[in-house]
Write a protein that holds these residues in place. Sequence first.
Motif, PDB file in Angstrom:
ATOM      1  N   ALA A 261       1.932  -1.256 -11.422  1.00 27.69           N
ATOM      2  CA  ALA A 261       2.266   0.022 -10.784  1.00 27.69           C
ATOM      3  C   ALA A 261       3.748  -0.004 -10.426  1.00 27.69           C
ATOM      4  N   SER A 262       4.510   0.925 -11.001  1.00 30.71           N
ATOM      5  CA  SER A 262       5.955   0.980 -10.750  1.00 30.71           C
ATOM      6  C   SER A 262       6.326   2.394 -10.335  1.00 30.71           C
TER       7      SER A 262
ATOM      8  N   TYR B  34       0.837  -1.215   0.000  1.00 27.53           N
ATOM      9  CA  TYR B  34       0.000   0.000   0.000  1.00 27.53           C
ATOM     10  C   TYR B  34       0.871   1.265   0.000  1.00 27.53           C
ATOM     11  N   VAL B  35       2.016   1.213   0.693  1.00 33.44           N
ATOM     12  CA  VAL B  35       2.940   2.364   0.678  1.00 33.44           C
ATOM     13  C   VAL B  35       3.394   2.638  -0.762  1.00 33.44           C
ATOM     14  N   LEU B  36       3.748   1.570  -1.486  1.00 31.88           N
ATOM     15  CA  LEU B  36       4.187   1.749  -2.881  1.00 31.88           C
ATOM     16  C   LEU B  36       3.061   2.303  -3.746  1.00 31.88           C
TER      17      LEU B  36
ATOM     18  N   PRO C  11      10.799  -1.438  -6.098  1.00 27.06           N
ATOM     19  CA  PRO C  11      11.593  -0.314  -6.618  1.00 27.06           C
ATOM     20  C   PRO C  11      12.957  -0.704  -7.181  1.00 27.06           C
ATOM     21  N   PHE C  12      13.617  -1.692  -6.580  1.00 25.01           N
ATOM     22  CA  PHE C  12      14.954  -2.080  -7.025  1.00 25.01           C
ATOM     23  C   PHE C  12      14.989  -3.450  -7.682  1.00 25.01           C
TER      24      PHE C  12
ATOM     25  N   ASN D  85      20.025  -2.019  -9.867  1.00 31.10           N
ATOM     26  CA  ASN D  85      20.352  -0.592  -9.853  1.00 31.10           C
ATOM     27  C   ASN D  85      19.630   0.067  -8.682  1.00 31.10           C
ATOM     28  N   THR D  86      20.393   0.523  -7.699  1.00 29.61           N
ATOM     29  CA  THR D  86      19.786   1.116  -6.498  1.00 29.61           C
ATOM     30  C   THR D  86      19.974   2.635  -6.454  1.00 29.61           C
TER      31      THR D  86
END
Length: 368
Positions: free
Chosen positions: A280-281, A196-198, A317-318, A236-237
């Motif tokens: 969703a990205s 949910y945060v994302l 995300p990563f 990739n961070t």
Amino acid sequence: MSRQQPDPSVPRASRQRFVQEFSQCLFDFVIQLLPTTEELAVKEDVRKLLERLIRTIEPDSRLLSFGSTANGFSLRNSDMDLCCLIDSDERLAASDLVTMLGDLLERETKFHVKPLPHARIPIVKLSLDPSPGLPLGIACDIGFENRLALENTRLLYCYAMIDPTRVRTMVLFLKVWCKRRKINSPYKGTLSSYGYVLLVIYFLVHVKNPPVLPNLQQMPPLRPISPGDTHIGSHNTWFFDDIDLLRQRWASANTDSVGQLLIDFFKYFARDFSYNTGVASIRAGFIKKDSKGWQNDLDPVRYKDARERNRLCIEDPFESDFNVARCVTRDGLYTIRGEFMRASRILSTRPERAIVAIAQLCEEREDV
């Protein structure tokens, strides 16, 4: 005497008044949920104690908080997630460390200790009984070398700090909402609170126009950096993490109140997000499932697991090949969408008082 025409501005005025009052109620609601100064101090003492003990086994180790404990989205009495990093090439295997640390903590502390050396990610689970300083006790997981989780925590913390008034209020409210509505359990086919945060960050970066937040992963660095500074393994961070500088150079043109943003968030995920085809990205915005091989309309016999895994798709995300929502089942997604619709319906009816809307939104859902 001619009848007076209704003032067309009244509905608009009442709507604005509701949104304004709803925003204030959200702030008041969230303030009560934040960890107390005492709780944060006790947790930091626990972290230091555990770090000292771990250093008796691995002298070159550091114990760092990650997850909600450290990313700005922590609720009162939430669990602690800790990650042990060992800055030495000569280090024990994680499974051995878990076993040794479990033995040590059982001897030296009052924690209830449960070592899980053979889990996919070996961890030590700890809990401490309630006491005057910790009225609800404490629960804590210690893992090893999870550097991606630490970078992930830093990324979410940066997003939280760019616009804490709106971003943290939205996220903390939604964490309570999804818990009360019983849609935050991956084990039961719904979505983790991290998911949910994302969704909130995705919405604020890519859906709202103008955006509320910048895309930190797409902002170029200010100076040349080596791949070693931007990658952990093949991941990739990189993200822009100088928040003080960012605040000087970037300001959102979006002036919506937190109440309006939450109303729009519920409406978007109730009606507009394409669950069948979309991912969703927060890194790349809206992506098609087929571009990632995450389709869910494959042969139901051969691909039953794949279909269930990709009902709802949220890209990590990563780890861009990892679907954070992989646990969401068909029934789980049906329930989640139903809750987004219910929330949107409550807010569109605009109860007389905004506090009533919050009470209705967060009413405990009956177990089905």
